[in-house]
Design a protein around this motif. Structure first.
Motif, PDB file in Angstrom:
ATOM      1  N   VAL A 134       0.872  -1.167   0.000  1.00  0.00           N
ATOM      2  CA  VAL A 134       0.000   0.000   0.000  1.00  0.00           C
ATOM      3  C   VAL A 134       0.914   1.222   0.000  1.00  0.00           C
ATOM      4  N   ARG A 135       0.668   2.136  -0.944  1.00  0.00           N
ATOM      5  CA  ARG A 135       1.502   3.335  -1.047  1.00  0.00           C
ATOM      6  C   ARG A 135       0.657   4.582  -0.860  1.00  0.00           C
ATOM      7  N   ILE A 136       1.264   5.595  -0.307  1.00  0.00           N
ATOM      8  CA  ILE A 136       0.665   6.917  -0.249  1.00  0.00           C
ATOM      9  C   ILE A 136       1.473   7.784  -1.201  1.00  0.00           C
ATOM     10  N   CYS A 137       0.797   8.386  -2.155  1.00  0.00           N
ATOM     11  CA  CYS A 137       1.475   9.186  -3.172  1.00  0.00           C
ATOM     12  C   CYS A 137       1.187  10.660  -2.961  1.00  0.00           C
ATOM     13  N   SER A 138       2.135  11.491  -3.348  1.00  0.00           N
ATOM     14  CA  SER A 138       1.989  12.926  -3.165  1.00  0.00           C
ATOM     15  C   SER A 138       1.472  13.641  -4.420  1.00  0.00           C
TER      16      SER A 138
END
Length: 68
Positions: A16-20
């Protein structure tokens, strides 16, 4: 260039990634998994179509420019 990989030693893995920012396909790329000298513990990984077609690390051309 940031790089990431995931290897699940047993069972299935989930990343799971959080992208900016929004996805930018012109900045996307892949390096062949077996071209960087890492012992992944397998000779037959499960790869996405994109990663299965990736170029070797020494042939990869980054879309990024270093301004250091």
């Amino acid at each position: 260039m940031p790089a990431q990989t995931l290897t699940a030693l047993i069972g299935a893995g989930r990343l799971v990634r959080i992208c900016s920012d929004y996805y930018a396909p012109e900045c996307d790329g892949s390096v062949r998994w077996d071209s960087v000298g890492i012992d992944w513990g397998t000779d037959a990984p499960v790869l996405s179509d994109k990663d299965a077609q990736a170029v070797a690390f020494d042939q990869f051309e980054t879309p990024f420019q270093y301004e250091g």
